[in-house]
Scaffold this active site. Structure first.
Site, mmCIF file in Angstrom:
data_model
loop_
_atom_site.group_PDB
_atom_site.id
_atom_site.type_symbol
_atom_site.label_atom_id
_atom_site.label_comp_id
_atom_site.label_asym_id
_atom_site.label_seq_id
_atom_site.Cartn_x
_atom_site.Cartn_y
_atom_site.Cartn_z
ATOM 1 N N GLY A 179 0.617 -1.125 0.131
ATOM 2 C CA GLY A 179 -0.069 -0.138 -0.108
ATOM 3 C C GLY A 179 0.874 1.306 -0.091
ATOM 4 O O GLY A 179 2.028 1.421 0.727
ATOM 5 N N ARG A 199 0.899 -5.029 -5.237
ATOM 6 C CA ARG A 199 1.065 -6.542 -4.491
ATOM 7 C C ARG A 199 1.208 -7.235 -5.760
ATOM 8 O O ARG A 199 0.658 -7.530 -6.732
ATOM 9 C CB ARG A 199 -0.182 -6.661 -3.843
ATOM 10 C CG ARG A 199 -0.562 -5.597 -2.877
ATOM 11 C CD ARG A 199 -1.485 -5.779 -1.805
ATOM 12 N NE ARG A 199 -2.034 -4.601 -0.938
ATOM 13 C CZ ARG A 199 -1.618 -4.019 -0.026
ATOM 14 N NH1 ARG A 199 -0.447 -4.562 0.520
ATOM 15 N NH2 ARG A 199 -1.928 -3.211 0.512
ATOM 16 N N ASP A 225 5.073 -4.886 6.298
ATOM 17 C CA ASP A 225 5.544 -6.148 6.630
ATOM 18 C C ASP A 225 5.603 -7.198 5.610
ATOM 19 O O ASP A 225 6.458 -7.958 5.558
ATOM 20 C CB ASP A 225 4.808 -6.894 7.872
ATOM 21 C CG ASP A 225 3.293 -6.938 7.699
ATOM 22 O OD1 ASP A 225 2.650 -6.481 6.924
ATOM 23 O OD2 ASP A 225 2.595 -7.967 8.034
ATOM 24 N N THR A 273 3.852 2.504 5.661
ATOM 25 C CA THR A 273 2.456 1.926 5.863
ATOM 26 C C THR A 273 1.789 2.859 6.844
ATOM 27 O O THR A 273 2.281 3.331 8.087
ATOM 28 C CB THR A 273 2.565 0.555 6.291
ATOM 29 O OG1 THR A 273 1.171 0.119 6.693
ATOM 30 C CG2 THR A 273 3.277 0.221 7.475
ATOM 31 N N ASP A 283 -0.780 2.097 8.714
ATOM 32 C CA ASP A 283 -1.111 1.523 9.898
ATOM 33 C C ASP A 283 -0.131 1.392 11.073
ATOM 34 O O ASP A 283 -0.528 1.152 12.044
ATOM 35 C CB ASP A 283 -1.236 -0.086 9.602
ATOM 36 C CG ASP A 283 -2.661 -0.226 8.648
ATOM 37 O OD1 ASP A 283 -3.229 0.856 8.476
ATOM 38 O OD2 ASP A 283 -2.704 -1.342 8.136
ATOM 39 N N ASP A 315 2.188 -0.730 11.866
ATOM 40 C CA ASP A 315 2.032 -1.698 12.646
ATOM 41 C C ASP A 315 3.374 -2.647 12.419
ATOM 42 O O ASP A 315 3.397 -3.762 12.427
ATOM 43 C CB ASP A 315 0.973 -2.720 12.124
ATOM 44 C CG ASP A 315 0.952 -2.963 10.785
ATOM 45 O OD1 ASP A 315 1.996 -2.056 9.961
ATOM 46 O OD2 ASP A 315 0.106 -3.656 10.005
ATOM 47 N N MET A 375 -8.787 3.034 8.785
ATOM 48 C CA MET A 375 -7.807 2.013 8.511
ATOM 49 C C MET A 375 -7.174 1.484 9.635
ATOM 50 O O MET A 375 -6.895 2.193 10.603
ATOM 51 C CB MET A 375 -7.168 2.401 7.340
ATOM 52 C CG MET A 375 -7.518 2.585 5.847
ATOM 53 S SD MET A 375 -6.468 2.748 4.562
ATOM 54 C CE MET A 375 -7.414 2.038 3.306
ATOM 55 N N ARG A 412 -5.682 -2.730 9.631
ATOM 56 C CA ARG A 412 -6.257 -4.034 9.716
ATOM 57 C C ARG A 412 -5.769 -4.876 10.892
ATOM 58 O O ARG A 412 -6.715 -5.706 11.380
ATOM 59 C CB ARG A 412 -5.649 -4.769 8.420
ATOM 60 C CG ARG A 412 -6.033 -6.412 8.134
ATOM 61 C CD ARG A 412 -5.274 -6.756 6.692
ATOM 62 N NE ARG A 412 -3.995 -6.568 7.085
ATOM 63 C CZ ARG A 412 -3.059 -6.706 6.012
ATOM 64 N NH1 ARG A 412 -3.621 -6.586 4.651
ATOM 65 N NH2 ARG A 412 -1.681 -6.620 6.097
#
Length: 324
Positions: free
Chosen positions: A16, A77, A108, A131, A133, A135, A175, A177
């Site tokens: 992303g 992707r 990741d 990213t 996120d 994360d 957002m 996930r």
């Protein structure tokens, strides 16, 4: 730390997109040029690596793009890279173009791909966390997170205006996930009434307790992470069961959080990590991600990076405090 002379480095953005990727590319190009290293960009992530889609990168052009979201190199992707055949074709393209080091900007999944690639390819890899996120372990913040939070905050503030005009309940999905960082940051900073994240097992029950006493005298805003195990639709139906007369709306912010101009923090983070990635290669580092911990550069092996960075500790305590 030993000094290594690289002749040709390639860089790509993968997974992303996130605001700040162009700033990172600018940092990489400037440092490579200053070090006398040839630099090529790979378009469309691992797909471009498999197809040999290489382009030159120009520092002057990127200098004018550090304020732009998205990524100059495009991203994608790649299912083909999951196969050994795809990785072998990627290796052939690196060898054909005499590329002796690789920098990847992504999440990741990108770093898991590099780990798999390292089984057949022995050139050094350096990662940059890109990213929204946030994360990824090994860095306090990832590229794009701050910009995404600011975008969410701007939109939640606007939703509050209309929610208060009608005394409505609004479920706002952001957002995230596997991690609730965007939800908890944007929710706390806009004073929402409830925040639901994947890492908490009590936030939903706290919400239902609040809804029982809601009498439609004010707006009621709920921020929910897309990865929350309950989900916006089920939350809405449960609220209706408890209080069938409420006026409720669901708003999903979606990919608007990935777009827009990067914040000052993300621009600076991109530049710092871009320069650090090239420096790491010159110092002989390999298979590590460049990150920032306590405002200091930090390099983390890919094996540790792919572990999820989730909301814990102080942020969980804040969630419990303001969720009651």
């Amino acid at each position: 730390m030993k000094n290594i002379k690289h002749r040709h480095i390639a860089v790509f953005t993968s997974g992303g997109d996130s605001p700040g990727m162009n700033a990172a590319l600018y940092g990489i190009v400037k440092k490579a040029e200053q070090s006398g290293i040839r630099l090529s960009g790979i378009r469309k992530g691992y797909e471009g690596l498999i197809d040999g889609d290489l382009v030159p990168l120009d520092a002057h052009k990127l200098q004018k793009m550090i304020h732009r979201g998205g990524t100059l190199l495009k991203t994608a992707r790649s299912k083909r890279f999951l196969t050994l055949e795809g990785r072998q074709r990627a290796l052939e393209n690196l060898q054909k173009n005499d590329i002796d080091a690789l920098i990847a900007i992504g999440g990741d999944g990108t770093f898991k791909g590099l780990l798999a690639f390292s089984e057949i390819c022995d050139i050094p890899f350096i990662g940059i966390p890109g990213t929204i996120d946030n994360d990824i372990s090994g860095t306090d913040y990832t590229l794009g997170f701050d910009s995404a939070v600011n975008t969410a905050i701007e939109n939640i503030d606007k939703i509050r205006d209309t929610a208060e005009s009608h005394n409505r309940i609004f479920l706002i999905e952001v957002m995230g996930r596997d991690s609730g960082y965007i939800a908890i940051h944007s929710g706390l900073c806009t004073g929402t009434d409830a925040i639901l994240i994947p890492e908490s097992g009590t936030d939903f029950m706290d919400l239902l307790d609040k809804i029982k006493n809601y009498h439609s005298e004010d707006a009621f805003l709920i921020v929910i992470s897309e990865g929350d195990e309950i989900g916006a639709e089920l939350v809405a139906s449960k609220i209706k069961q408890i209080n069938k007369d409420v006026d409720l709306r669901i708003t999903r912010l979606g990919h608007v959080q990935r777009g827009g101009n990067p914040s000052a923090l993300d621009r600076m983070l991109g530049i710092r990590l871009g320069v650090a990635a090239v420096d790491a290669l010159l110092q002989g580092r390999e298979n590590v991600m460049a990150g920032i911990l306590n405002n200091q550069l930090h390099f983390t092996p890919f094996e540790e990076v792919v572990k999820q960075h989730q909301v814990t500790g102080e942020f969980q305590e804040l969630l419990e405090l303001f969720g009651k």
